[in-house]
Design a protein around this motif. Structure first.
Motif, PDB file in Angstrom:
ATOM      1  N   TRP A 403       0.822  -1.220   0.000  1.00 49.75           N
ATOM      2  CA  TRP A 403       0.000   0.000   0.000  1.00 49.75           C
ATOM      3  C   TRP A 403       0.854   1.267   0.000  1.00 49.75           C
ATOM      4  O   TRP A 403       0.447   2.299  -0.573  1.00 49.75           O
ATOM      5  CB  TRP A 403      -0.935  -0.010   1.210  1.00 49.75           C
ATOM      6  CG  TRP A 403      -0.231   0.016   2.541  1.00 49.75           C
ATOM      7  CD1 TRP A 403       0.126  -1.039   3.298  1.00 49.75           C
ATOM      8  CD2 TRP A 403       0.193   1.192   3.258  1.00 49.75           C
ATOM      9  NE1 TRP A 403       0.751  -0.636   4.448  1.00 49.75           N
ATOM     10  CE2 TRP A 403       0.808   0.726   4.454  1.00 49.75           C
ATOM     11  CE3 TRP A 403       0.116   2.548   3.017  1.00 49.75           C
ATOM     12  CZ2 TRP A 403       1.341   1.602   5.393  1.00 49.75           C
ATOM     13  CZ3 TRP A 403       0.648   3.430   3.950  1.00 49.75           C
ATOM     14  CH2 TRP A 403       1.249   2.965   5.121  1.00 49.75           C
ATOM     15  N   ALA A 404       2.023   1.230   0.607  1.00 51.27           N
ATOM     16  CA  ALA A 404       2.883   2.418   0.622  1.00 51.27           C
ATOM     17  C   ALA A 404       3.382   2.743  -0.790  1.00 51.27           C
ATOM     18  O   ALA A 404       3.447   3.918  -1.181  1.00 51.27           O
ATOM     19  CB  ALA A 404       4.055   2.201   1.569  1.00 51.27           C
ATOM     20  N   SER A 405       3.712   1.720  -1.567  1.00 50.21           N
ATOM     21  CA  SER A 405       4.139   1.946  -2.951  1.00 50.21           C
ATOM     22  C   SER A 405       2.991   2.467  -3.806  1.00 50.21           C
ATOM     23  O   SER A 405       3.192   3.326  -4.672  1.00 50.21           O
ATOM     24  CB  SER A 405       4.677   0.642  -3.547  1.00 50.21           C
ATOM     25  OG  SER A 405       5.806   0.185  -2.842  1.00 50.21           O
ATOM     26  N   VAL A 406       1.783   1.954  -3.559  1.00 55.80           N
ATOM     27  CA  VAL A 406       0.613   2.465  -4.277  1.00 55.80           C
ATOM     28  C   VAL A 406       0.387   3.930  -3.956  1.00 55.80           C
ATOM     29  O   VAL A 406       0.076   4.745  -4.842  1.00 55.80           O
ATOM     30  CB  VAL A 406      -0.634   1.626  -3.926  1.00 55.80           C
ATOM     31  CG1 VAL A 406      -1.876   2.207  -4.588  1.00 55.80           C
ATOM     32  CG2 VAL A 406      -0.451   0.175  -4.351  1.00 55.80           C
ATOM     33  N   LEU A 407       0.573   4.306  -2.696  1.00 55.96           N
ATOM     34  CA  LEU A 407       0.372   5.694  -2.278  1.00 55.96           C
ATOM     35  C   LEU A 407       1.381   6.623  -2.955  1.00 55.96           C
ATOM     36  O   LEU A 407       1.008   7.691  -3.480  1.00 55.96           O
ATOM     37  CB  LEU A 407       0.488   5.792  -0.755  1.00 55.96           C
ATOM     38  CG  LEU A 407       0.348   7.186  -0.141  1.00 55.96           C
ATOM     39  CD1 LEU A 407      -1.035   7.765  -0.428  1.00 55.96           C
ATOM     40  CD2 LEU A 407       0.611   7.145   1.363  1.00 55.96           C
ATOM     41  N   VAL A 408       2.654   6.241  -2.973  1.00 52.95           N
ATOM     42  CA  VAL A 408       3.673   7.079  -3.596  1.00 52.95           C
ATOM     43  C   VAL A 408       3.432   7.186  -5.102  1.00 52.95           C
ATOM     44  O   VAL A 408       3.552   8.275  -5.690  1.00 52.95           O
ATOM     45  CB  VAL A 408       5.077   6.505  -3.307  1.00 52.95           C
ATOM     46  CG1 VAL A 408       6.138   7.266  -4.096  1.00 52.95           C
ATOM     47  CG2 VAL A 408       5.384   6.576  -1.815  1.00 52.95           C
ATOM     48  N   SER A 409       3.070   6.085  -5.737  1.00 52.60           N
ATOM     49  CA  SER A 409       2.783   6.112  -7.170  1.00 52.60           C
ATOM     50  C   SER A 409       1.601   7.027  -7.474  1.00 52.60           C
ATOM     51  O   SER A 409       1.625   7.791  -8.459  1.00 52.60           O
ATOM     52  CB  SER A 409       2.492   4.693  -7.676  1.00 52.60           C
ATOM     53  OG  SER A 409       3.571   3.821  -7.403  1.00 52.60           O
ATOM     54  N   TRP A 410       0.585   6.971  -6.636  1.00 47.66           N
ATOM     55  CA  TRP A 410      -0.590   7.826  -6.839  1.00 47.66           C
ATOM     56  C   TRP A 410      -0.218   9.308  -6.743  1.00 47.66           C
ATOM     57  O   TRP A 410      -0.668  10.129  -7.550  1.00 47.66           O
ATOM     58  CB  TRP A 410      -1.645   7.468  -5.795  1.00 47.66           C
ATOM     59  CG  TRP A 410      -2.768   8.461  -5.689  1.00 47.66           C
ATOM     60  CD1 TRP A 410      -3.690   8.778  -6.643  1.00 47.66           C
ATOM     61  CD2 TRP A 410      -3.068   9.291  -4.558  1.00 47.66           C
ATOM     62  NE1 TRP A 410      -4.563   9.740  -6.170  1.00 47.66           N
ATOM     63  CE2 TRP A 410      -4.196  10.065  -4.894  1.00 47.66           C
ATOM     64  CE3 TRP A 410      -2.505   9.426  -3.295  1.00 47.66           C
ATOM     65  CZ2 TRP A 410      -4.753  10.980  -4.012  1.00 47.66           C
ATOM     66  CZ3 TRP A 410      -3.056  10.342  -2.411  1.00 47.66           C
ATOM     67  CH2 TRP A 410      -4.172  11.104  -2.775  1.00 47.66           C
ATOM     68  N   LEU A 411       0.626   9.653  -5.799  1.00 48.21           N
ATOM     69  CA  LEU A 411       1.034  11.051  -5.638  1.00 48.21           C
ATOM     70  C   LEU A 411       1.820  11.538  -6.863  1.00 48.21           C
ATOM     71  O   LEU A 411       1.627  12.673  -7.329  1.00 48.21           O
ATOM     72  CB  LEU A 411       1.877  11.213  -4.376  1.00 48.21           C
ATOM     73  CG  LEU A 411       1.139  11.000  -3.048  1.00 48.21           C
ATOM     74  CD1 LEU A 411       2.110  11.070  -1.883  1.00 48.21           C
ATOM     75  CD2 LEU A 411       0.032  12.031  -2.881  1.00 48.21           C
ATOM     76  N   LEU A 412       2.682  10.695  -7.409  1.00 43.12           N
ATOM     77  CA  LEU A 412       3.459  11.102  -8.581  1.00 43.12           C
ATOM     78  C   LEU A 412       2.581  11.226  -9.817  1.00 43.12           C
ATOM     79  O   LEU A 412       2.792  12.121 -10.648  1.00 43.12           O
ATOM     80  CB  LEU A 412       4.589  10.095  -8.823  1.00 43.12           C
ATOM     81  CG  LEU A 412       5.712  10.101  -7.778  1.00 43.12           C
ATOM     82  CD1 LEU A 412       6.738   9.021  -8.091  1.00 43.12           C
ATOM     83  CD2 LEU A 412       6.388  11.467  -7.721  1.00 43.12           C
ATOM     84  N   VAL A 413       1.615  10.333  -9.971  1.00 42.41           N
ATOM     85  CA  VAL A 413       0.679  10.467 -11.092  1.00 42.41           C
ATOM     86  C   VAL A 413      -0.093  11.774 -10.981  1.00 42.41           C
ATOM     87  O   VAL A 413      -0.338  12.460 -11.985  1.00 42.41           O
ATOM     88  CB  VAL A 413      -0.279   9.260 -11.140  1.00 42.41           C
ATOM     89  CG1 VAL A 413      -1.338   9.460 -12.223  1.00 42.41           C
ATOM     90  CG2 VAL A 413       0.471   7.971 -11.396  1.00 42.41           C
ATOM     91  N   GLN A 414      -0.438  12.142  -9.767  1.00 44.73           N
ATOM     92  CA  GLN A 414      -1.149  13.400  -9.557  1.00 44.73           C
ATOM     93  C   GLN A 414      -0.305  14.590 -10.019  1.00 44.73           C
ATOM     94  O   GLN A 414      -0.822  15.557 -10.597  1.00 44.73           O
ATOM     95  CB  GLN A 414      -1.500  13.553  -8.076  1.00 44.73           C
ATOM     96  CG  GLN A 414      -2.248  14.827  -7.732  1.00 44.73           C
ATOM     97  CD  GLN A 414      -3.598  14.919  -8.416  1.00 44.73           C
ATOM     98  OE1 GLN A 414      -4.422  14.029  -8.310  1.00 44.73           O
ATOM     99  NE2 GLN A 414      -3.807  15.995  -9.156  1.00 44.73           N
ATOM    100  N   VAL A 415       0.994  14.532  -9.807  1.00 41.24           N
ATOM    101  CA  VAL A 415       1.880  15.611 -10.253  1.00 41.24           C
ATOM    102  C   VAL A 415       1.897  15.686 -11.782  1.00 41.24           C
ATOM    103  O   VAL A 415       1.857  16.784 -12.359  1.00 41.24           O
ATOM    104  CB  VAL A 415       3.307  15.390  -9.696  1.00 41.24           C
ATOM    105  CG1 VAL A 415       4.277  16.396 -10.304  1.00 41.24           C
ATOM    106  CG2 VAL A 415       3.308  15.508  -8.180  1.00 41.24           C
ATOM    107  N   VAL A 416       1.950  14.532 -12.450  1.00 36.33           N
ATOM    108  CA  VAL A 416       2.010  14.512 -13.914  1.00 36.33           C
ATOM    109  C   VAL A 416       0.717  15.042 -14.521  1.00 36.33           C
ATOM    110  O   VAL A 416       0.730  15.558 -15.646  1.00 36.33           O
ATOM    111  CB  VAL A 416       2.312  13.086 -14.416  1.00 36.33           C
ATOM    112  CG1 VAL A 416       2.399  13.037 -15.938  1.00 36.33           C
ATOM    113  CG2 VAL A 416       3.615  12.573 -13.820  1.00 36.33           C
TER     114      VAL A 416
END
Length: 632
Positions: A403-416
């Motif tokens: 879940w921590a990796s999913v959270l970090v990935s979600w935040l980076l997608v939000q930036v893009v």
């Protein structure tokens, strides 16, 4: 014994005493009573269809099939469109062959392409490509979210000019689009946060929807009569009135007018299109081939599922894309293809069905890239290549979902998502994926060239020729699409490679460079012929027996200066017999001797032997054929 437990501990571990027996006992216990409990807790459950075919198909059937197939044909024409698909599928087919070879070579863990590359080429190259693949999936997820926002605003957005219909109630604009994308991304994040099995179930439902929509699309081309289509207001560019285009049905003159390219300005971005920019957008429909391999940690049998599922998905999408291109060029006016990216809904027997398919496929592709990015990030954090930087992403739930990796990935997608438009980031996403595909082909090529004994894939439909063609195709298309982005991505990858090389921990995965060096050295040693020796090319070949290296450093450096490019061997004999010992007692000493050689900066081989006497060892045959010390 489990599949991943060591086959042999004797002489393969650096431990001494009885520790190898304890390790072996632990492996048997893990594969025995406790193995069933662990498998039930975190064991993979997905098969070929749910785990590979559906995610790969839905990742490829996304924005391109519903929103950009008309864009490609309208800008490039039918001839160049088919040429683009042939080039794209030639590249990905070569890559799929390499993926199938590596994935059928043995146990495959979580991380997909990253795991394949890192275990084949070593941590430096694998880690740098893993980061690039992670960013490629992040940008790909953002691309599909932006495509979904574009589709929603096309149907329900308030027009910039003109009168809005009753269903067009959503405000338009950059910040509103960013808000819609954020909400949609959060929904994908919730599904991926629950776990891979919920994602697989959602994928099955979406797959049924998309298949139904595609069937209705093909049927509509044959049964819908010619109709005049009102173009979106934003496609009129500088026009002030309503714009229309024709759906003529199957007409020969329509097909003839759509055969050749006619590049114009893209009405969503206002930029002039070219072969390179259109190919970059089109290639995003082919980048989903790793969706199945990214789920390798959640598959029952990755070596069985990945080759069959990926090849089936690639063949299906290739046939579908080319058929849709032919039908669109045969029945749609060029103006309709260029000015209305959602024309498939306008000519469908039931337009809301296409809208549903667009939403479903893009959501599925966005989730596929998001969950793929999280799995790659989790695999990177487990390997500890970046020290404590990624330590926070190792946290998992009780059922093993990172879940921590999913959270970090979600935040980076939000930036893009701040990029705003699909076509804006299409080139970046394409170049990232092409670089990863080139690395996968390079990994397979290196394993094939090294003739490594452990590289025995059950999938044999590949050669070094296919790997080389895949590498060249990826590199050529990278620089053809955008040379600046290509140089920047390669420079960034090399920077990551250097950081991991100097700052990363030492791994025990093995280095393909050592296998390649051994292969070449063996080949050249076989070319040395004792019958061609000549005195004028004589070189000193010295064996220096050292009992205590601490007291012989001066002698060791003196012989190093004396040898003059000859063979220099440092020999050490430890008295004793190997019989009855649990492991080789010289293995730890060997590392210390090599460290000493590196510290003294001398060019010498180290030969440590366990024998009952020095005389017994010296009577044994010398190694390396002609590369042996001079005898008096």
């Amino acid at each position: 014994m489990s599949e991943k437990s060591p086959l042999l501990h004797y002489r393969l571990t650096s431990s001494t005493g009885t520790e190898p027996r304890d390790v072996s006992k632990h492996s048997r216990l893990k594969a025995g009573r406790g193995g069933r409990r662990d498998k039930k807790k975190t064991g993979p459950k997905l098969g070929v269809l749910l785990g590979v075919v559906m995610p790969t198909l839905l990742s490829m059937f996304s924005v391109v099939v519903f929103l950009r197939i008309g864009f490609v044909v309208g800008q490039a024409g039918l001839y160049q469109s088919i040429a683009m698909f042939l080039v794209a599928y030639f590249i990905i087919t070569m890559t799929v062959l390499s993926v199938c070879a590596i994935s059928t070579n043995g146990a495959l863990d979580a991380g997909g392409a990253y795991y394949m590359i890192s275990r084949a080429l070593g941590p430096e190259f694998g880690g740098s490509i893993g980061i690039m693949f992670f960013f490629a999936n992040v940008c790909g997820s953002a691309l599909y979210i932006l495509g979904l926002v574009e589709a929603i605003l096309s149907s329900f957005g308030v027009p910039v000019d003109g009168v809005a219909n009753l269903h067009q109630v959503l405000p338009s604009g950059y910040w509103w689009s960013l808000l819609y994308g954020t909400v949609l991304l959060f929904l994908c994040f919730i599904v991926c946060l629950v776990g891979a099995h919920i994602y697989a179930k959602a994928t099955f439902i979406i797959f049924i929807i998309v298949t139904t929509v595609l069937a209705s699309t093909f049927i509509s081309f044959f049964i819908v009569r010619p109709v005049v289509v009102i173009l979106p207001d934003s496609s009129g560019l500088n026009g002030t009135g309503l714009s229309t285009a024709n759906y003529s049905g199957f007409q020969l003159h329509t097909l003839e007018s759509n055969l050749l390219p006619n590049y114009t300005i893209d009405y969503t971005t206002g930029t002039m299109m070219s072969f390179a920019t259109v190919f970059a957008v089109m290639f995003n429909g082919c980048t989903g081939i790793m969706a199945g391999s990214n789920m390798s940690g959640d598959l029952k049998n990755p070596s069985y599922s990945i080759p069959r599922g990926t090849l089936a998905a690639v063949l299906t999408t290739f046939i579908t894309y080319n058929l849709l291109s032919l039908l669109a060029a045969w029945s749609c006016d060029r103006r309709l293809l260029q000015r209305d990216y959602s024309f498939l809904g306008d000519i469908n027997i039931w337009p809301p069905l296409v809208t549903t398919g667009v939403y479903s496929s893009t959501v599925s592709a966005a989730m596929s890239n998001l969950i793929g990015a999280s799995r790659i990030l989790y695999a990177l954090s487990k390997d500890n290549l970046f020290g404590g930087v990624l330590s926070v992403t190792r946290k998992t739930s009780r059922n093993g979902n990172p879940w921590a990796s999913v959270l970090v990935s979600w935040l980076l997608v939000q930036v893009v998502l701040f990029a705003g438009k699909l076509n804006t980031i299409a080139s970046v996403v394409t170049i990232f994926f092409l670089l990863v595909y080139a690395a996968v082909n390079l990994a397979c090529l290196a394993l094939e060239w090294a003739s490594a004994p452990n590289f025995r894939p059950s999938f044999r439909c590949f050669t070094w020729h296919t790997c080389t063609l895949g590498i060249l195709g990826c590199l050529v298309m990278m620089f053809f699409i955008n040379a600046i982005y290509a140089f920047a991505s390669i420079a960034f990858m090399l920077l990551l490679l250097m950081l991991i090389h100097y700052l990363g921990p030492i791994s025990n995965w093995g280095y393909i460079s050592q296998a390649l060096i051994f292969h070449q050295v063996r080949k050249y040693l076989l070319l040395l012929d004792v019958r061609k020796d000549h005195v004028k090319f004589w070189r000193p070949q010295v064996l220096l027996m050292v009992a205590n290296p601490r007291s012989r450093i001066g002698l060791m450096t003196f012989i190093n200066d004396l040898k003059k490019s000859g063979l220099y061997v440092l020999g050490h004999v430890k008295l004793g017999l190997l019989d009855g010992l649990p492991s080789d007692p010289l293995q730890n000493s060997y590392d210390s001797w090599l460290s000493l050689v590196d510290h003294l900066n001398i060019k010498a081989f180290v030969n440590l032997t366990l024998a009952d006497s020095v005389r017994t060892w010296s009577s044994e045959p010398a190694f390396y054929h002609r590369l042996r010390w001079n005898e008096a």
